[in-house]
Motif scaffolding. Sequence first.
Motif, PDB file in Angstrom:
ATOM      1  N   UNK A   1      -8.173   8.589  12.178  1.00 37.78           N
ATOM      2  CA  UNK A   1      -8.368   9.185  11.167  1.00 37.78           C
ATOM      3  C   UNK A   1      -7.566   9.229  10.189  1.00 37.78           C
ATOM      4  N   UNK A   2      -7.246   8.709   9.279  1.00 42.53           N
ATOM      5  CA  UNK A   2      -5.231   8.408   8.679  1.00 42.53           C
ATOM      6  C   UNK A   2      -5.732   8.317   7.835  1.00 42.53           C
ATOM      7  N   UNK A   3      -4.100   8.449   6.951  1.00 44.62           N
ATOM      8  CA  UNK A   3      -4.052   8.374   5.888  1.00 44.62           C
ATOM      9  C   UNK A   3      -2.418   7.475   5.084  1.00 44.62           C
ATOM     10  N   UNK A   4      -3.163   6.283   4.146  1.00 44.41           N
ATOM     11  CA  UNK A   4      -1.608   5.716   3.389  1.00 44.41           C
ATOM     12  C   UNK A   4      -1.166   5.692   2.769  1.00 44.41           C
ATOM     13  N   UNK A   5      -0.113   6.027   2.488  1.00 43.48           N
ATOM     14  CA  UNK A   5       0.112   6.649   1.316  1.00 43.48           C
ATOM     15  C   UNK A   5       1.685   5.530   0.278  1.00 43.48           C
ATOM     16  N   UNK A   6       1.472   4.548  -0.664  1.00 47.86           N
ATOM     17  CA  UNK A   6       2.391   4.149  -0.939  1.00 47.86           C
ATOM     18  C   UNK A   6       3.212   4.939  -2.252  1.00 47.86           C
ATOM     19  N   UNK A   7       4.226   5.097  -2.591  1.00 47.32           N
ATOM     20  CA  UNK A   7       4.768   5.310  -3.491  1.00 47.32           C
ATOM     21  C   UNK A   7       5.967   4.916  -4.071  1.00 47.32           C
ATOM     22  N   UNK A   8       6.110   5.586  -5.510  1.00 48.12           N
ATOM     23  CA  UNK A   8       7.581   3.844  -6.159  1.00 48.12           C
ATOM     24  C   UNK A   8       8.151   5.219  -7.465  1.00 48.12           C
ATOM     25  N   UNK A   9       7.383   5.021  -8.195  1.00 44.53           N
ATOM     26  CA  UNK A   9       8.796   6.019  -9.215  1.00 44.53           C
ATOM     27  C   UNK A   9       8.086   7.497  -9.189  1.00 44.53           C
TER      28      UNK A   9
ATOM     29  N   UNK B   1       5.437   3.502 -18.420  1.00 45.54           N
ATOM     30  CA  UNK B   1       4.857   2.210 -18.942  1.00 45.54           C
ATOM     31  C   UNK B   1       4.627   1.326 -18.997  1.00 45.54           C
ATOM     32  N   UNK B   2       4.312   0.425 -18.214  1.00 45.61           N
ATOM     33  CA  UNK B   2       4.237  -0.667 -17.535  1.00 45.61           C
ATOM     34  C   UNK B   2       4.856  -1.582 -18.301  1.00 45.61           C
ATOM     35  N   UNK B   3       4.178  -2.022 -19.762  1.00 43.52           N
ATOM     36  CA  UNK B   3       5.178  -2.823 -20.787  1.00 43.52           C
ATOM     37  C   UNK B   3       7.048  -2.313 -20.780  1.00 43.52           C
TER      38      UNK B   3
ATOM     39  N   UNK C   1       5.232  -1.007  -7.554  1.00 46.21           N
ATOM     40  CA  UNK C   1       4.020  -0.999  -8.339  1.00 46.21           C
ATOM     41  C   UNK C   1       3.317  -0.293  -6.632  1.00 46.21           C
ATOM     42  N   UNK C   2       2.846   1.091  -6.562  1.00 43.97           N
ATOM     43  CA  UNK C   2       2.095   1.791  -5.571  1.00 43.97           C
ATOM     44  C   UNK C   2       0.624   0.968  -4.942  1.00 43.97           C
ATOM     45  N   UNK C   3       0.043   1.210  -5.683  1.00 47.22           N
ATOM     46  CA  UNK C   3      -1.191   0.420  -5.671  1.00 47.22           C
ATOM     47  C   UNK C   3      -1.215  -0.960  -5.288  1.00 47.22           C
TER      48      UNK C   3
ATOM     49  N   UNK D   1      -0.127   1.720 -17.438  1.00 47.51           N
ATOM     50  CA  UNK D   1       0.722   2.785 -16.968  1.00 47.51           C
ATOM     51  C   UNK D   1       0.887   1.848 -15.187  1.00 47.51           C
ATOM     52  N   UNK D   2       1.817   2.466 -14.829  1.00 49.58           N
ATOM     53  CA  UNK D   2       1.997   1.838 -13.101  1.00 49.58           C
ATOM     54  C   UNK D   2       1.665   3.518 -12.867  1.00 49.58           C
ATOM     55  N   UNK D   3       0.911   3.337 -12.204  1.00 48.44           N
ATOM     56  CA  UNK D   3       1.078   4.978 -12.232  1.00 48.44           C
ATOM     57  C   UNK D   3       1.713   5.354 -10.338  1.00 48.44           C
ATOM     58  N   UNK D   4       2.571   6.112 -10.430  1.00 50.21           N
ATOM     59  CA  UNK D   4       3.018   6.323  -9.572  1.00 50.21           C
ATOM     60  C   UNK D   4       3.372   6.804  -7.702  1.00 50.21           C
ATOM     61  N   UNK D   5       1.987   6.779  -8.162  1.00 49.65           N
ATOM     62  CA  UNK D   5       1.900   6.731  -6.199  1.00 49.65           C
ATOM     63  C   UNK D   5       0.120   6.180  -6.102  1.00 49.65           C
ATOM     64  N   UNK D   6      -0.440   5.750  -4.428  1.00 45.70           N
ATOM     65  CA  UNK D   6      -1.536   5.054  -4.149  1.00 45.70           C
ATOM     66  C   UNK D   6      -1.918   5.768  -2.797  1.00 45.70           C
TER      67      UNK D   6
END
Length: 453
Positions: free
Chosen positions: A199-207, A212-214, A222-224, A315-320
């Motif tokens: 079992x493992x976790x994957x994480x993507x991060x951005x800002x 604000x997505x606009x 875009x981490x997601x 928004x653009x979430x900062x992590x996924x």
Amino acid sequence: MDDERSLRLARYVDAHAFRYVERLRAAVRIPSVSSRPRDMEEMVAFLQDVLEEEGWRVYVLPTPGAPVVLAHAGPNGEGVLLYGHYDVQPAEPLEPWASPPFEPSERDGRLYGRGVADNKGQHLAHILGVGAAREAWGEVPLPVTLILEGEEESSSPHLAAFAQTHRGALAARVAVVSDGPMAPGDRPLIALGVRGILSFRLEATGADQDQHSGNKGGLVPDPAMRLAHALASLCTPQGDIRVPGFSEGVRPVGPAEEAMLAALPFDEEEARRVLGLPPHEELLRGPAYYRRLTLEPVLHVNALSAGTMEQDRTVVPHTARARLDARLVADQDPDRVEQALRAHLARVAPWVRFERLGAMPPSRTDPRTPWVGPVAQALAKVHGQAPMILPALGGSLPDYVFTRVLGLPSLIVPYANADEQNHAPNENLRLDLFLRGIRATAEMLLSLAQAGL
Ligand SMILES: [Zn+2]
């Protein structure tokens, strides 16, 4: 002569049923959750008492984690190694329990309580079964060693090292592991292995914060989307794994295993009901169903999160993040699988961070092992129907400790009802099956002794 012995055993177990069930109640009353060290200690003391009362020679041995209870019975020598675990899953959430989890409650022939089936009722059946053999027959037919660990619900981190160190004390010719549910319809079951797990976790991060997505979208990552890309690269939509090297070591399915799969009963309606599968979804049938469930690796997302669905925020979430597990089959190595996943992700999705959470290797016993027949006979005698023989269980148990570390053939023989609700609220054990488990342990020993073990 044989039937006469079985009859004497059945009478003895019947006559002592009340005492046996009292023992089980007392065991369930001890909340041996790993986070409660004092209760774990009390459980060990309880087991020591019961084992001594039933004529076992008992040792409590330390590990870097919870102690192992090791016990011997019968003549000296190498015979059967029995395994169980005395730790239980936490009882939470408490709300759905119809009676308090650590106050055993009997309703409709079942005893309810956390740990009653997973695994207290099952290893008590081993302990009591050996005592019953001695009392009913005047002897324990074979040398028996019992190992009870206290860390199964935390992936047995110290069991393999313990087995290495105590190889001599654990010497045997076959292992019998009783955990998990029987097949539906009270059909006994022998499984010749388990799937492993990584079992493992994957994480993507951005800002460093949601943006604000606009006003900022397009300028921040875009981490997601990045995580989705990584996830999609692992499997086809049908679930076929596309990670190079992932399936390295998967043991080819031999004719003996194919024959075993072909002999398994398959009821499409029942399978759909158990799986909760809607009619428009395709279902593997017959041998293919069991092959997928027991002999093929699978990879699944357990949880996935980014942003919130509670509000419609642009928004653009900062992590996924995603949590996944891979179920592995013999002879895949969790470490090699991890390497394959890391290498693949580094190539196609370098922005994703990989974090390992836990692992347990798979196991498989050769179906031609001579001890399957005698154990099957003993189970058929007790349950009135022949056991289903599976090449492996879909889930995971520390069976590799017996097959790989100790080099033993290992048979998994569950004693609990198919609807035991282990790990869930209202865990329960049917008392008729508990008593049958006691008889099954004694009959297995007799049958194996007669087969020349
Ligand atoms: Zn469990």
